[in-house]
Design an enzyme around this catalytic site. Sequence first.
Site, short mmCIF file in Angstrom:
data_model
loop_
_atom_site.label_atom_id
_atom_site.label_comp_id
_atom_site.label_asym_id
_atom_site.label_seq_id
_atom_site.Cartn_x
_atom_site.Cartn_y
_atom_site.Cartn_z
N SER A 157 -12.78 -5.41 -4.04
CA SER A 157 -12.39 -4.37 -5.03
C SER A 157 -11.10 -4.43 -5.31
CB SER A 157 -12.61 -3.05 -4.37
OG SER A 157 -12.75 -2.15 -5.26
N ARG A 227 -12.49 12.51 -4.81
CA ARG A 227 -13.33 11.51 -3.68
C ARG A 227 -14.59 11.69 -3.94
NH1 ARG A 227 -12.58 6.98 -0.82
NH2 ARG A 227 -13.50 6.98 0.97
N ASP A 322 -24.00 -3.26 -7.24
CA ASP A 322 -22.75 -2.61 -7.36
C ASP A 322 -22.58 -2.30 -8.87
OD1 ASP A 322 -20.17 -2.04 -7.93
OD2 ASP A 322 -19.32 -3.99 -6.77
N HIS A 355 -21.41 -0.56 -4.58
CA HIS A 355 -20.19 -1.27 -4.51
C HIS A 355 -19.69 -1.40 -3.02
CE1 HIS A 355 -16.04 -2.37 -5.62
NE2 HIS A 355 -15.47 -1.47 -4.89
N ASP A 356 -20.12 -0.23 -2.08
CA ASP A 356 -19.87 -0.13 -0.91
C ASP A 356 -20.38 -1.57 -0.05
OD1 ASP A 356 -18.26 1.68 -0.27
OD2 ASP A 356 -19.76 3.00 0.54
#
Lengths: 382, 201
Positions: A157, A227, A322, A355-356
């Site tokens: 990232s 967040r 992602d 994405h994680d």
Amino acid sequence: MPDSLPADSVGIVSPQTYHFDTPIELASGRTLDSYDLMVETYGELNADASNAVLICHALSGHHHAAGYHSLDDRKPGWWDSCIGPGKPIDTNRFFVVCLNNLGGCHGSTGPNSLNPATGKPYGPDFPVVTVRDWVKSQALLADRLGIQRWAAVVGGSLGGMQALQWSLDYPERLRHSVIIASTPRLTAQNIAFNEVARQAITSDREFHGGRYYEHGTLPRRGLMLARMVGHITYLSDASMGEKFGRELREEAYKFGYDAEFQVESYLRYQGERFSESFDANTYLLMTRALDYFDPAYEYGGDLAKALAPAQCEFLVLSFSTDWRFAPERSEEMVNAMISARKKVSYAEIDAPWGHDAFLIPTPRYTDIFTAYMDRVAREVGV
Amino acid sequence: MRPDLDIIQQWVKPGDHVLDLGCGDGTLLDFLQRERQATGFGLEINPDHITTCMSKGVAVIEQNLDTQGLDNFDDGMFDIVLMTQALQAVRRPDRVLDEMLRVGREGIVTFPNFAYWRLRWGLALSGRMPESEALPYKWYNTPNIRLCTFKDFEALCRQKGIRIKSRRVVDGQHQNRWTARLWPNLLGEIAIYRITRENTK
């Protein structure tokens, strides 16, 4: 808390502060006269200092990438799945360095540090730093550690952006650049999400223009919202569906607006926990660093031209689901590397976690990462 | 050394920039990197092959020729584009040939000859789809969906104005036998073609 440490853990580690008192000039034109960098290392640096690997962290990351600070820790470092004895970044062979970036809130100098000029926390007066500035400070750290050339600079990232920037700014100082789930520039949609996060923070009544430390408050609400938005973009529709579906916390609708769905309470919990442990000004700074990153900008948008100075070999990895930094963004980067005649390998890994996924060890990801790093190790003779 | 590798390496000049379409486990590129200091990439879609390439230090890009083509490669950026035993497995071999000679000055193509006498014999005698060393699949699970003969390939090249610079015919073990040289379309099992669009020698 682990009863005993897993065999493939780097074990108990402790961070170390490195103080720098030579002023560093930043991309913004501003200067930091002195600063600290909080650093963790794992494994041993070999005699010719050829086995060092730099790990660059992402938006909310820090220096604690692997191992435990004490046996009481609930969880290991943020990339423990990939760093340790026998893991893709094998600490039996590599000397691994990870630092909290400048502007961070985990021990390196940042907005919550005391400004020597005023004796108060920097707050909004802390300069906006860029990926380029981070790479510059990392190079100074490498000097301090006696590392002339990294075997590899690795990051996911925002960390991948640093790995890319390294290849452009210090081409002779790395053999390999490993860029995972990253992008050569943010899209308008990416910037838009960051803007929502920043608005959430700055519009919190407790933000006080960034001087909340002096008011003895924290913009918890805003940081929590920031967040929550961010977290949604790290997951995929499918992974959220699988984890929560439409599951309710209780049996029936209550016809109100409290957290009734499991996904709501999960996001609130994650957001609240984050808002207790992360600094809001750092969050603003990190999202801005993301927005500004665009090495092709100075070359009229031609990334291949920007890549001209690079000498290292590249490994680029993306993940199928992602959508924050989609595989297409990685392919843009790879295609520019191909045009620039750089040596690059690329794979798109099928993984459901959005994405994680770069933090989650799946068999193919682990296999590729291990195979590549094993070759890097052989190349430097460890 | 595998005889086909030996033949191919003779056609690669030191330092050539090479693209290998369907590079498999990277054996050929690894060989050319070491023996010919070649640079370049392999394209592959098989995950295990990709991993093996990476452990060998062969630059490999996960890319599907059928769906992605070679759009991401610039005209004439390679000295040589290789395609060993993969032409018969793509959906449009004719378009792949065009693309090969767009991005590369020269192409090297190998494929199994469907007019090989054992295959002809097998089909004639048993009335069933032939299998051989070079084609060890059943009709329903074969990746080889565009089988052709040497004559077919050469006709396509003629039609496209592609010049065949050389042709070597070998057997299933890639041995170059006199029988195959004598009557290639009948006795040759695999051919290695060197093709170009350039007219100069």
